[in-house]
Design a protein around this motif. Structure first.
Motif, PDB file in Angstrom:
ATOM      1  N   SER A  33      59.593  32.139  50.497  1.00  0.00           N
ATOM      2  CA  SER A  33      58.732  30.745  50.253  1.00  0.00           C
ATOM      3  C   SER A  33      57.889  30.854  49.197  1.00  0.00           C
ATOM      4  O   SER A  33      58.349  32.457  48.391  1.00  0.00           O
ATOM      5  CB  SER A  33      57.524  30.566  50.578  1.00  0.00           C
ATOM      6  OG  SER A  33      56.845  32.087  51.689  1.00  0.00           O
ATOM      7  N   LEU A  34      57.532  30.524  48.181  1.00  0.00           N
ATOM      8  CA  LEU A  34      57.103  31.291  46.975  1.00  0.00           C
ATOM      9  C   LEU A  34      55.690  32.744  47.291  1.00  0.00           C
ATOM     10  O   LEU A  34      55.036  32.826  48.464  1.00  0.00           O
ATOM     11  CB  LEU A  34      56.035  30.536  46.048  1.00  0.00           C
ATOM     12  CG  LEU A  34      55.318  30.869  44.493  1.00  0.00           C
ATOM     13  CD1 LEU A  34      56.007  31.165  43.454  1.00  0.00           C
ATOM     14  CD2 LEU A  34      54.282  29.866  44.197  1.00  0.00           C
ATOM     15  N   ALA A  35      56.192  33.918  46.394  1.00  0.00           N
ATOM     16  CA  ALA A  35      55.197  35.201  46.261  1.00  0.00           C
ATOM     17  C   ALA A  35      55.651  35.841  48.050  1.00  0.00           C
ATOM     18  O   ALA A  35      54.540  36.478  48.249  1.00  0.00           O
ATOM     19  CB  ALA A  35      53.472  34.648  46.082  1.00  0.00           C
ATOM     20  N   THR A  36      56.441  35.791  48.342  1.00  0.00           N
ATOM     21  CA  THR A  36      57.080  35.920  49.340  1.00  0.00           C
ATOM     22  C   THR A  36      58.672  36.458  49.300  1.00  0.00           C
ATOM     23  O   THR A  36      59.341  36.726  48.389  1.00  0.00           O
ATOM     24  CB  THR A  36      57.105  35.359  51.217  1.00  0.00           C
ATOM     25  OG1 THR A  36      58.246  34.602  50.638  1.00  0.00           O
ATOM     26  CG2 THR A  36      55.267  35.507  51.533  1.00  0.00           C
ATOM     27  N   ASP A  37      59.038  37.554  49.998  1.00  0.00           N
ATOM     28  CA  ASP A  37      60.596  37.827  50.228  1.00  0.00           C
ATOM     29  C   ASP A  37      61.216  37.309  51.458  1.00  0.00           C
ATOM     30  O   ASP A  37      60.767  37.718  52.736  1.00  0.00           O
ATOM     31  CB  ASP A  37      60.743  39.320  49.082  1.00  0.00           C
ATOM     32  CG  ASP A  37      59.943  40.280  50.489  1.00  0.00           C
ATOM     33  OD1 ASP A  37      59.299  40.728  51.206  1.00  0.00           O
ATOM     34  OD2 ASP A  37      59.051  40.956  49.391  1.00  0.00           O
ATOM     35  N   MET A  38      62.275  38.506  51.837  1.00  0.00           N
ATOM     36  CA  MET A  38      62.708  38.495  52.982  1.00  0.00           C
ATOM     37  C   MET A  38      61.963  39.104  53.962  1.00  0.00           C
ATOM     38  O   MET A  38      62.413  38.799  55.602  1.00  0.00           O
ATOM     39  CB  MET A  38      64.319  39.047  53.295  1.00  0.00           C
ATOM     40  CG  MET A  38      63.962  40.622  52.673  1.00  0.00           C
ATOM     41  SD  MET A  38      66.157  41.198  52.922  1.00  0.00           S
ATOM     42  CE  MET A  38      66.838  40.543  50.795  1.00  0.00           C
ATOM     43  N   GLY A  61      63.197  36.499  41.264  1.00  0.00           N
ATOM     44  CA  GLY A  61      61.838  36.928  40.493  1.00  0.00           C
ATOM     45  C   GLY A  61      60.593  37.510  42.338  1.00  0.00           C
ATOM     46  O   GLY A  61      59.853  37.392  42.067  1.00  0.00           O
ATOM     47  N   HIS A  62      61.602  37.679  43.217  1.00  0.00           N
ATOM     48  CA  HIS A  62      60.742  37.787  44.041  1.00  0.00           C
ATOM     49  C   HIS A  62      61.511  39.024  45.219  1.00  0.00           C
ATOM     50  O   HIS A  62      62.669  38.868  45.146  1.00  0.00           O
ATOM     51  CB  HIS A  62      60.595  36.956  45.095  1.00  0.00           C
ATOM     52  CG  HIS A  62      60.144  35.609  45.058  1.00  0.00           C
ATOM     53  ND1 HIS A  62      60.330  34.783  43.398  1.00  0.00           N
ATOM     54  CD2 HIS A  62      58.461  35.224  45.419  1.00  0.00           C
ATOM     55  CE1 HIS A  62      59.685  33.795  43.844  1.00  0.00           C
ATOM     56  NE2 HIS A  62      58.311  33.774  44.501  1.00  0.00           N
ATOM     57  N   LEU A 148      48.649  38.041  38.204  1.00  0.00           N
ATOM     58  CA  LEU A 148      48.911  37.842  40.186  1.00  0.00           C
ATOM     59  C   LEU A 148      48.385  38.765  41.027  1.00  0.00           C
ATOM     60  O   LEU A 148      47.827  37.582  42.179  1.00  0.00           O
ATOM     61  CB  LEU A 148      50.272  39.111  39.962  1.00  0.00           C
ATOM     62  CG  LEU A 148      51.046  37.748  41.277  1.00  0.00           C
ATOM     63  CD1 LEU A 148      51.584  36.391  40.866  1.00  0.00           C
ATOM     64  CD2 LEU A 148      53.016  38.371  41.668  1.00  0.00           C
ATOM     65  N   ALA A 149      48.000  39.607  40.841  1.00  0.00           N
ATOM     66  CA  ALA A 149      46.579  40.437  41.591  1.00  0.00           C
ATOM     67  C   ALA A 149      45.931  39.382  42.280  1.00  0.00           C
ATOM     68  O   ALA A 149      45.200  39.357  43.603  1.00  0.00           O
ATOM     69  CB  ALA A 149      46.835  42.038  41.879  1.00  0.00           C
ATOM     70  N   ASP A 179      51.559  42.730  50.853  1.00  0.00           N
ATOM     71  CA  ASP A 179      52.409  43.650  49.404  1.00  0.00           C
ATOM     72  C   ASP A 179      53.552  42.901  49.607  1.00  0.00           C
ATOM     73  O   ASP A 179      54.288  42.589  48.283  1.00  0.00           O
ATOM     74  CB  ASP A 179      52.937  44.778  50.637  1.00  0.00           C
ATOM     75  CG  ASP A 179      53.944  46.159  49.872  1.00  0.00           C
ATOM     76  OD1 ASP A 179      53.764  46.221  49.378  1.00  0.00           O
ATOM     77  OD2 ASP A 179      55.090  45.381  49.993  1.00  0.00           O
ATOM     78  N   MET A 180      53.804  41.206  49.971  1.00  0.00           N
ATOM     79  CA  MET A 180      54.975  40.825  49.583  1.00  0.00           C
ATOM     80  C   MET A 180      54.271  39.615  48.088  1.00  0.00           C
ATOM     81  O   MET A 180      55.069  40.120  47.304  1.00  0.00           O
ATOM     82  CB  MET A 180      55.691  39.818  50.305  1.00  0.00           C
ATOM     83  CG  MET A 180      56.195  40.644  51.653  1.00  0.00           C
ATOM     84  SD  MET A 180      56.580  38.636  52.961  1.00  0.00           S
ATOM     85  CE  MET A 180      55.833  38.494  53.658  1.00  0.00           C
ATOM     86  N   PHE A 181      52.797  39.746  48.183  1.00  0.00           N
ATOM     87  CA  PHE A 181      52.748  38.997  47.420  1.00  0.00           C
ATOM     88  C   PHE A 181      52.994  39.916  45.772  1.00  0.00           C
ATOM     89  O   PHE A 181      53.012  39.279  44.838  1.00  0.00           O
ATOM     90  CB  PHE A 181      51.471  38.790  47.543  1.00  0.00           C
ATOM     91  CG  PHE A 181      50.869  37.415  46.318  1.00  0.00           C
ATOM     92  CD1 PHE A 181      50.924  36.085  47.130  1.00  0.00           C
ATOM     93  CD2 PHE A 181      50.153  37.270  45.422  1.00  0.00           C
ATOM     94  CE1 PHE A 181      50.494  35.047  46.105  1.00  0.00           C
ATOM     95  CE2 PHE A 181      49.970  36.485  44.770  1.00  0.00           C
ATOM     96  CZ  PHE A 181      49.745  35.464  45.130  1.00  0.00           C
TER      97      PHE A 181
END
Length: 268
Positions: A33-38, A61-62, A148-149, A179-181
């Motif tokens: 999803s947006l602002a996460t990663d694997m 970008g993630h 972003l934070a 942390d992903m965000f």
């Protein structure tokens, strides 16, 4: 068996990916999803990799993937998926995506039906009405005005229910989410947010050929039950399941319910 790597897209962006599971397992691709990663799918990988060849990657970008200048569009995110599976010589795979990842999986299934065996679309939507577009306008404005934070904690109140956020035992999981965000690049967030404003898949859902499972949390405000029910109603050969006591990241909030639903679907 676990393997990590990167693949370079036509525009030079490098995407990071990880593969887990038996070499002879059927492929399933997990889209974040947006602002996460694997890492969003650490738990799902722990059990899916016992029977499947699990491919995870970080959306551009993630996470560990490069960013490109915004805006992004679903044709770009879709071509990233196709480029990745072409690189790995995957002809056809199941796909499971959450939110932005679910929408990207929808885009692939619509445009490249021969590449998607079964589709699991979670906490996602197929359209972008004006109030939904306005959310992303506001978030992009705050990103530019602050950073972003500054978006992290307000976003968590939409991603999870109040009881989940208040439960101290969930702090380790929420710290990973934070942390992903904060590891997401500003360009990646803005590009993906602009991408969400272009959602227009509703007219194409009737053309979906893949057997499809739609899933959402009963308290998901971004992809409400009524919205995802209408998507299922428009999709041939589809099933719709609701996860109780969950908001937008239903796989993290209710992992057992999520596991039971998706493994039951995949075992059919």
């Amino acid at each position: 068996m676990m393997m990590t790597g990167t693949v370079t897209m036509q525009d030079g962006v490098k995407l990071a990916y990880q593969i887990d599971g038996p070499a002879d397992g059927d492929w399933i691709i997990l889209l974040n999803s947006l602002a996460t990663d694997m890492r969003l799918f650490d738990h799902e990988t722990s059990y899916l990799s016992k029977t499947h060849r699990v491919l995870r990657y970080d959306t551009r970008g993630h996470g560990q993937s490069d960013a490109s200048a915004p805006p992004y569009g679903f044709p770009r995110l879709m071509s990233d998926v196709v480029g990745l599976i072409d690189h790995l010589e995957i002809e056809r795979a199941d796909m499971l995506g959450v939110s932005l990842g679910g929408m990207t999986a929808l885009a692939v299934a619509i445009a490249h039906p021969n590449r998607v065996k079964r589709l699991i679309c979670c906490d996602a939507r197929a359209d972008a009405p004006d109030p939904y577009k306005a959310i992303w306008e506001d978030n992009i404005a705050k990103l530019h005005a602050e950073n972003l934070a500054a978006l992290c904690e307000p976003t968590l109140t939409r991603w999870f229910t109040d009881p989940f956020l208040a439960d101290a035992s969930n702090k380790p999981k929420l710290d990973v989410v934070r942390d992903m965000f904060k590891s997401t690049s500003a360009a990646g967030y803005e590009g993906a947010a602009q991408c969400l404003q272009t959602l227009d898949f509703l007219p194409s859902l009737s053309t979906l050929q893949a057997e499809t499972l739609y899933v959402t949390g009963d308290q998901d405000l971004a992809a409400p039950v009524v919205v995802m029910q209408s998507m299922a109603d428009a999709t041939p050969n589809s099933t719709f399941k609701v996860i109780e006591d969950a908001a937008h990241l239903s796989n993290l909030e209710q992992p057992k319910q999520f596991k039971d639903i998706i493994t039951g679907f995949l075992a059919r």
